[in-house]
Design an enzyme around this catalytic site. Structure first.
Site, PDB file in Angstrom:
ATOM      1  N   THR A 196       3.780   2.749  -6.642  1.00 53.45           N
ATOM      2  CA  THR A 196       4.917   1.860  -6.407  1.00 53.45           C
ATOM      3  C   THR A 196       4.619   0.805  -5.343  1.00 53.45           C
ATOM      4  O   THR A 196       3.799   1.036  -4.454  1.00 53.45           O
ATOM      5  CB  THR A 196       6.131   2.709  -5.960  1.00 53.45           C
ATOM      6  OG1 THR A 196       7.162   1.842  -5.520  1.00 53.45           O
ATOM      7  CG2 THR A 196       5.783   3.648  -4.815  1.00 53.45           C
ATOM      8  N   ASP A 197       5.354  -0.304  -5.409  1.00 53.66           N
ATOM      9  CA  ASP A 197       5.218  -1.329  -4.364  1.00 53.66           C
ATOM     10  C   ASP A 197       5.830  -0.865  -3.038  1.00 53.66           C
ATOM     11  O   ASP A 197       5.582  -1.470  -1.992  1.00 53.66           O
ATOM     12  CB  ASP A 197       5.865  -2.653  -4.816  1.00 53.66           C
ATOM     13  CG  ASP A 197       7.353  -2.540  -5.161  1.00 53.66           C
ATOM     14  OD1 ASP A 197       7.926  -1.435  -5.069  1.00 53.66           O
ATOM     15  OD2 ASP A 197       7.947  -3.584  -5.523  1.00 53.66           O
ATOM     16  N   TYR A 218      10.349   9.177   0.108  1.00 53.54           N
ATOM     17  CA  TYR A 218       9.755   8.915  -1.214  1.00 53.54           C
ATOM     18  C   TYR A 218       8.501   8.054  -1.076  1.00 53.54           C
ATOM     19  O   TYR A 218       7.424   8.425  -1.575  1.00 53.54           O
ATOM     20  CB  TYR A 218      10.774   8.215  -2.127  1.00 53.54           C
ATOM     21  CG  TYR A 218      10.132   7.548  -3.337  1.00 53.54           C
ATOM     22  CD1 TYR A 218       9.582   8.315  -4.359  1.00 53.54           C
ATOM     23  CD2 TYR A 218      10.058   6.150  -3.438  1.00 53.54           C
ATOM     24  CE1 TYR A 218       8.969   7.712  -5.462  1.00 53.54           C
ATOM     25  CE2 TYR A 218       9.458   5.537  -4.537  1.00 53.54           C
ATOM     26  CZ  TYR A 218       8.909   6.320  -5.537  1.00 53.54           C
ATOM     27  OH  TYR A 218       8.301   5.718  -6.614  1.00 53.54           O
ATOM     28  N   LYS A 224       4.527   8.876  -1.915  1.00 55.63           N
ATOM     29  CA  LYS A 224       3.716   8.124  -2.890  1.00 55.63           C
ATOM     30  C   LYS A 224       2.486   7.540  -2.184  1.00 55.63           C
ATOM     31  O   LYS A 224       1.383   7.518  -2.750  1.00 55.63           O
ATOM     32  CB  LYS A 224       4.534   7.007  -3.539  1.00 55.63           C
ATOM     33  CG  LYS A 224       5.613   7.472  -4.495  1.00 55.63           C
ATOM     34  CD  LYS A 224       5.088   8.208  -5.734  1.00 55.63           C
ATOM     35  CE  LYS A 224       4.375   7.302  -6.703  1.00 55.63           C
ATOM     36  NZ  LYS A 224       4.021   8.030  -7.956  1.00 55.63           N
TER      37      LYS A 224
END
Ligand code: NAD
Ligand code: DAU
Length: 352
Positions: A132-133, A158, A162
């Site tokens: 994810t960015d 989160y 990641k």
């Protein structure tokens, strides 16, 4: 064949459906079926021998080793994760378990399998990690969009989980030579999106006559990418990406949340007008902000375009139209996923 993990979730199921509609190469799909995993997404594949579904955890080393030995995939695409920022704030433990420990166990099982492959298969093998960015943190108003060389500054449980998984994937390449690819993508939207995330939540609430909850002032900015474009990017990276490389994936579609929701309301006004003739915009309401809420994400997807020739096909206008159409035509799907545990989540997070 290829092995997908998390292929019963939002992006994973779109990927499996697109993949089998196109290439036709069989898919072994390992998914734990958490609240976010739904075999109904894959109902059109019932009876299709090219799709082998296994319910299980990426952190179950023995299961993953057995599946790899039995099915001998040429690639792994790792979608499996806990993916909702708000849930990670209420209860981070599952995020650590799946996103960090799970990715570690998966990498180890894949490394053992890959090490034992004959040389040509070993060279051709790929492990693609879908990330994810959000790992890059939050941008200031005038900052350039995230490129692949941005520093990692994750701000939520989160995104921190990641980020940790990305670091593990990177290390397994540098230390063991595992041929990995990492994609860091912006906000997806489209069919089968679980209605805990902004766009499907607002479509669902709008149609149900409920408030459309905007956190804070609604001026947080995100880049939006239609899920079909994301799937095409993953296919392209898998096909031609250079092992060890990172590719940012985005829609060149940066918007404030309030603008996203008002655009959505205008689309619904045109496609399913309210019985009283008023606009869905009247249902917008401002609620308490998300703790630690990142103000702005923007993705520079130039590397993927320059090196691999991928760019998104959908504009936000065309993508959101398709998405609203899909939700209007799939109210049964929505009704099924919004029963039971979903209501507990909404009550816990939004209260009354
Ligand atoms: P999702 O929450 O809709 O689906 C996740 C899937 O993973 C579910 O089917 C779930 O059952 C499965 N899963 C969870 N834990 C598992 C475990 N331990 N073992 C096996 N399966 C497990 O998520 P999504 O939105 O489809 O996201 C897929 C991936 O893409 C995630 O890695 C996410 O971080 C990443 N990503 C998502 C977005 C987005 O906008 N949705 C953007 C960028 C990156
Ligand atoms: O940027 C990629 C990420 O996009 C992915 O890695 C995540 O898995 C995915 O969930 C998504 O994270 P966001 O937090 O950006 O998505 P979400 O849909 O939860 O929220 C989008 C924006 O809308 C965010 O600024 C928070 C805001 N929001 C969200 C909800 C659920 C609201 O204002 N109200 C809401 O009720």
């Amino acid at each position: 064949m290829i092995l997908t993990t998390g292929g019963a979730g939002f992006i994973g199921s779109n990927f499996v459906l697109d993949w089998l509609a196109g290439a036709g190469e069989p898919v072994l799909n390992l998914d734990r079926l958490t609240y976010a995993g739904n075999l109904e997404n894959l109902a059109s594949l019932r009876g299709d021998a090219r799709h082998v579904f296994v319910q299980g955890d990426i952190g179950d080393a023995a299961l993953v080793a057995r599946l790899l030995a039995e099915h001998r995939p040429r690639a792994v695409v790792n979608f499996a994760a806990e993916s909702h920022v708000d849930r990670s704030i209420h209860d981070p433990e599952d995020f650590i378990q799946t996103n960090i420990v799970g990715t570690f166990r998966l990498l180890e099982a894949v490394r053992a399998y890959w090490s034992g492959l004959p040389a040509p298969e070993r060279a051709a093998f790929r492990f693609l990690h879908v990330s994810t960015d959000e790992v890059y943190g939050s941008l200031g108003k005038e900052d350039p969009a995230f490129s692949e060389s941005n520093r990692y500054e994750p701000n939520s449980p989160y995104s921190a989980s990641k980020a940790a998984s990305d670091h593990l994937v990177r290390a397994w390449h540098h230390t063991y030579g595992l041929p990995v690819l990492t994609t860091n993508c912006s906000n997806n939207y489209g069919p089968y999106h679980f209605p805990e995330k902004l766009i499907p939540l607002c479509i669902h609430n709008a149609l149900a006559g409920k408030p459309l909850p905007i956190y804070g002032d609604g001026q947080q900015r995100r880049d939006w990418l239609y899920v079909g474009d994301h799937c095409a990017a993953i296919r392209r990276v898998l096909e031609a990406g250079r092992p060890g490389e990172v590719y940012n994936v985005g829609g060149w579609n940066e918007m404030a949340n309030l603008e996203v929701v008002t655009t959505l309301c205008a689309m619904l006004d045109a496609m399913r007008p309210r019985a009283d003739g008023r606009s869905y915009r009247e249902q917008i309401g401002f609620v308490a902000d998300r703790p630690g809420h990142d103000r702005r994400y923007a993705i520079d997807a130039g590397k993927l375009e320059r090196e691999l020739g991928w760019k998104p096909q959908e504009t936000f206008e065309s993508g959101i139209r398709k998405t609203v159409r899909w939700y209007l035509d799939h109210q049964d799907w929505v009704n099924n996923v919004t029963s039971g545990a979903y209501r507990d989540w909404v009550g816990k997070h939004y209260g009354d």
